[in-house]
Design a protein around this motif. Structure first.
Motif, mmCIF file in Angstrom:
data_model
loop_
_atom_site.group_PDB
_atom_site.id
_atom_site.type_symbol
_atom_site.label_atom_id
_atom_site.label_comp_id
_atom_site.label_asym_id
_atom_site.label_seq_id
_atom_site.Cartn_x
_atom_site.Cartn_y
_atom_site.Cartn_z
ATOM 1 N N GLU A 166 0.848 -1.201 0.000
ATOM 2 C CA GLU A 166 0.000 0.000 0.000
ATOM 3 C C GLU A 166 0.878 1.243 0.000
ATOM 4 N N TYR A 167 0.460 2.246 -0.772
ATOM 5 C CA TYR A 167 1.093 3.567 -0.682
ATOM 6 C C TYR A 167 0.041 4.512 -0.146
ATOM 7 N N GLY A 168 0.194 4.971 1.061
ATOM 8 C CA GLY A 168 -0.841 5.808 1.672
ATOM 9 C C GLY A 168 -2.141 5.034 1.686
ATOM 10 N N ASN A 169 -3.198 5.590 1.079
ATOM 11 C CA ASN A 169 -4.465 4.836 1.076
ATOM 12 C C ASN A 169 -4.665 4.059 -0.227
ATOM 13 N N GLN A 170 -3.614 4.039 -1.083
ATOM 14 C CA GLN A 170 -3.737 3.274 -2.337
ATOM 15 C C GLN A 170 -3.225 1.840 -2.139
ATOM 16 N N VAL A 171 -4.124 0.900 -2.379
ATOM 17 C CA VAL A 171 -3.693 -0.502 -2.324
ATOM 18 C C VAL A 171 -3.155 -0.857 -3.707
ATOM 19 N N PRO A 173 -1.514 -5.034 -16.969
ATOM 20 C CA PRO A 173 -1.623 -3.667 -17.478
ATOM 21 C C PRO A 173 -0.701 -2.696 -16.753
ATOM 22 N N SER A 174 -0.449 -1.563 -17.395
ATOM 23 C CA SER A 174 0.387 -0.524 -16.802
ATOM 24 C C SER A 174 -0.218 -0.081 -15.469
ATOM 25 N N GLY A 175 0.616 0.024 -14.468
ATOM 26 C CA GLY A 175 0.141 0.450 -13.150
ATOM 27 C C GLY A 175 -0.365 -0.683 -12.283
ATOM 28 N N ALA A 176 -0.310 -1.920 -12.803
ATOM 29 C CA ALA A 176 -0.844 -3.055 -12.040
ATOM 30 C C ALA A 176 0.030 -3.383 -10.822
ATOM 31 N N GLY A 177 1.280 -2.956 -10.851
ATOM 32 C CA GLY A 177 2.147 -3.256 -9.698
ATOM 33 C C GLY A 177 3.257 -4.228 -10.027
ATOM 34 N N LYS A 178 3.609 -4.373 -11.312
ATOM 35 C CA LYS A 178 4.640 -5.350 -11.709
ATOM 36 C C LYS A 178 6.018 -4.935 -11.192
ATOM 37 N N SER A 179 6.346 -3.648 -11.369
ATOM 38 C CA SER A 179 7.658 -3.193 -10.869
ATOM 39 C C SER A 179 7.682 -3.233 -9.342
ATOM 40 N N THR A 180 6.553 -2.942 -8.745
ATOM 41 C CA THR A 180 6.457 -3.025 -7.286
ATOM 42 C C THR A 180 6.720 -4.460 -6.821
ATOM 43 N N PHE A 181 6.179 -5.407 -7.559
ATOM 44 C CA PHE A 181 6.369 -6.828 -7.271
ATOM 45 C C PHE A 181 7.868 -7.169 -7.306
HETATM 46 N N1 LIG Z 1 6.996 4.929 -4.455
HETATM 47 C C1 LIG Z 1 5.702 5.026 -4.760
HETATM 48 N N2 LIG Z 1 4.895 5.884 -4.102
HETATM 49 C C2 LIG Z 1 3.585 5.979 -4.393
HETATM 50 N N3 LIG Z 1 2.965 5.248 -5.337
HETATM 51 C C3 LIG Z 1 3.713 4.388 -6.033
HETATM 52 C C4 LIG Z 1 5.116 4.227 -5.785
HETATM 53 N N4 LIG Z 1 5.592 3.272 -6.643
HETATM 54 C C5 LIG Z 1 4.537 2.874 -7.377
HETATM 55 N N5 LIG Z 1 3.406 3.533 -7.007
HETATM 56 C C6 LIG Z 1 2.062 3.308 -7.583
HETATM 57 O O1 LIG Z 1 1.818 1.922 -7.551
HETATM 58 C C7 LIG Z 1 1.121 1.503 -8.718
HETATM 59 C C8 LIG Z 1 1.893 0.380 -9.371
HETATM 60 O O2 LIG Z 1 3.117 0.889 -9.890
HETATM 61 P P1 LIG Z 1 4.159 -0.048 -10.666
HETATM 62 O O3 LIG Z 1 5.264 0.847 -11.102
HETATM 63 O O4 LIG Z 1 4.495 -1.199 -9.836
HETATM 64 O O5 LIG Z 1 3.291 -0.520 -11.925
HETATM 65 P P2 LIG Z 1 3.722 -1.370 -13.204
HETATM 66 O O6 LIG Z 1 2.804 -2.525 -13.305
HETATM 67 O O7 LIG Z 1 5.182 -1.646 -13.145
HETATM 68 O O8 LIG Z 1 3.419 -0.353 -14.414
HETATM 69 P P3 LIG Z 1 4.180 -0.158 -15.816
HETATM 70 O O9 LIG Z 1 3.747 -1.297 -16.693
HETATM 71 O O10 LIG Z 1 3.652 1.152 -16.323
HETATM 72 O O11 LIG Z 1 5.660 -0.136 -15.565
HETATM 73 C C9 LIG Z 1 0.948 2.749 -9.579
HETATM 74 O O12 LIG Z 1 -0.356 3.242 -9.335
HETATM 75 C C10 LIG Z 1 1.968 3.703 -9.041
HETATM 76 O O13 LIG Z 1 1.535 5.025 -9.179
#
Ligand SMILES: Nc1ncnc2c1ncn2[C@@H]1O[C@H](COP(=O)(O)OP(=O)(O)OP(=O)(O)O)[C@@H](O)[C@H]1O
Ligand SMILES: [Mg+2]
Length: 257
Positions: free
Chosen positions: A12-17, A37-45
Motif C-alpha cells: 500500500e502507498y498511503g491509502n492506495q492498495v 496492465p500498466s500500473g498493475a504493480g509489476k515493478s512493485t512486485f
Molecule cells: N513509491 C511510490 N509511491 C507511491 N505510489 C507508487 C510508488 N511506486 C509505485 N506507485 C504506484 O503503484 C502503482 C503500481 O506501480 P508499478 O510501477 O508497480 O506498476 P507497473 O505494473 O510496473 O506499471 P508499468 O507497466 O507502467 O511499468 C501505480 O499506481 C503507481 O503510481
C-alpha cells in the motif's frame, strides 16, 4: 525448496492498495514472466523481491528466510533502460559487479583476488558478445550493447535471483531476438531463478517456464485506489495445456495497452 515465497503479501502507498493477497511459491530455477496492465504493480512486485519495498502485510521469503534489511548481491536487477556506470569502461562496469559481490563495504579488490575477478569479468563480457569492446565507455555502445552490459554486470554479482524489468522493451526487434538467444542459455547454465516483467506475451512465452498475470479483480469506480491487483493467471508454460489460455491472455493484454 522454493527460492521465493509470497505469503499473503499486500503493498500500500498511503491509502492506495497496489497489491493485495499475493500468495505465490516460486521454485528455484524457474523462469517466471510477469505480465499485466500498466500500473498493475509489476515493478512493485520486483522491488519486493529486491528488498527495496516492504509489504504492508505478509512476508516475502528468500530460500525460506526473511530478507536481510539491505538489498544484497543474491538478487540482481536489470531495468528497461540501461543502468550501467557511464564513467567506467565495459570491463570496469562488470568488474565492479564482482567487487560488490565479494566486498560489500569497501567494493575494492586487490592482488590475486582482483586478477581473478578481471579474468571472470572478461569471460562474462565474452559471453554477452562484448569481448572486442571491453575498453569502451557506455556512451560508445549501442542501446542493445549497453543492455547486454547491464546483464553482464548483474550476472557478475552471481545472483541467485535475477530480476528483469522490461529489459528488452527499448530494443529493436533484431537486437531483442539476440538478447533472447543470450539470456536463455545463461539462465540454464547458471541455474538462476529469473523473474522478468514484460509487455510482450510472445517474449514471455518464448523464454519463461511459468507466467503470471497481475490485475485487479475488484474495482470501485468511485475509489480506484481501494483495491489492489492480485494474481489472475498462473500458467505452467512447460505444459501444452497452457497454449490455448495464452491466446486468450494475449488478446486481453493487447486490448489493455
Ligand atoms: N513509491 C511510490 N509511491 C507511491 N505510489 C507508487 C510508488 N511506486 C509505485 N506507485 C504506484 O503503484 C502503482 C503500481 O506501480 P508499478 O510501477 O508497480 O506498476 P507497473 O505494473 O510496473 O506499471 P508499468 O507497466 O507502467 O511499468 C501505480 O499506481 C503507481 O503510481
Ligand atoms: Mg513497471
Amino acid at each position: 525448496m522454493s527460492a521465493l515465497s509470497f505469503r499473503n503479501v499486500w503493498v500500500e502507498y498511503g491509502n492506495q492498495v497496489v497489491l493485495e493477497r499475493i500468495n505465490l511459491e516460486i521454485a528455484s530455477g524457474t523462469f517466471l514472466s510477469v505480465v499485466g496492465p500498466s500500473g498493475a504493480g509489476k515493478s512493485t512486485f520486483l522491488r519486493l523481491i529486491l528488498g527495496q519495498e516492504r509489504p504492508a502485510q505478509g512476508a516475502v521469503l528468500l530460500d525460506g528466510e526473511p530478507f536481510p534489511a539491505e538489498p544484497g548481491p543474491d538478487r540482481g536487477i536489470v531495468f528497461q533502460r540501461y543502468s550501467v556506470f557511464p564513467h567506467l569502461t565495459v570491463l570496469g562496469n562488470v568488474l565492479i559487479g564482482y567487487e560488490f559481490a565479494e566486498r560489500k563495504f569497501s567494493a575494492r579488490l586487490f592482488g590475486s583476488a582482483r586478477r581473478e575477478a578481471i579474468e571472470k569479468s572478461r569471460a562474462l563480457i565474452d559471453a554477452v558478445g562484448l569481448g572486442p569492446h571491453a575498453d569502451k565507455y557506455p556512451s560508445a555502445l549501442s542501446g542493445g550493447m549497453q543492455q547486454r552490459l547491464a546483464i553482464a554486470q548483474a550476472l557478475a554479482k552471481q545472483p541467485r535471483v535475477l530480476l528483469l524489468d522490461e529489459p528488452f522493451g527499448a530494443l529493436d526487434p533484431g537486437t531483442r531476438a539476440q538478447m533472447h538467444a543470450l539470456i536463455k542459455p545463461l539462465w540454464r547454465d547458471l541455474k538462476m531463478t529469473i523473474v522478468m516483467v514484460t509487455h510482450d506475451i510472445k517474449e514471455a512465452f518464448g523464454l519463461a517456464t511459468r507466467l503470471i498475470a497481475l490485475d485487479k479483480t475488484r474495482r470501485d469506480p468511485q475509489a480506484p485506489e481501494r483495491y489492489g491487483a492480485n494474481i489472475t493467471y498462473d500458467l505452467d508454460l512447460t505444459r501444452d495445456s497452457a497454449v490455448p489460455v495464452l491466446g486468450f491472455l494475449r488478446a486481453q493484454v493487447e486490448a489493455q495497452q
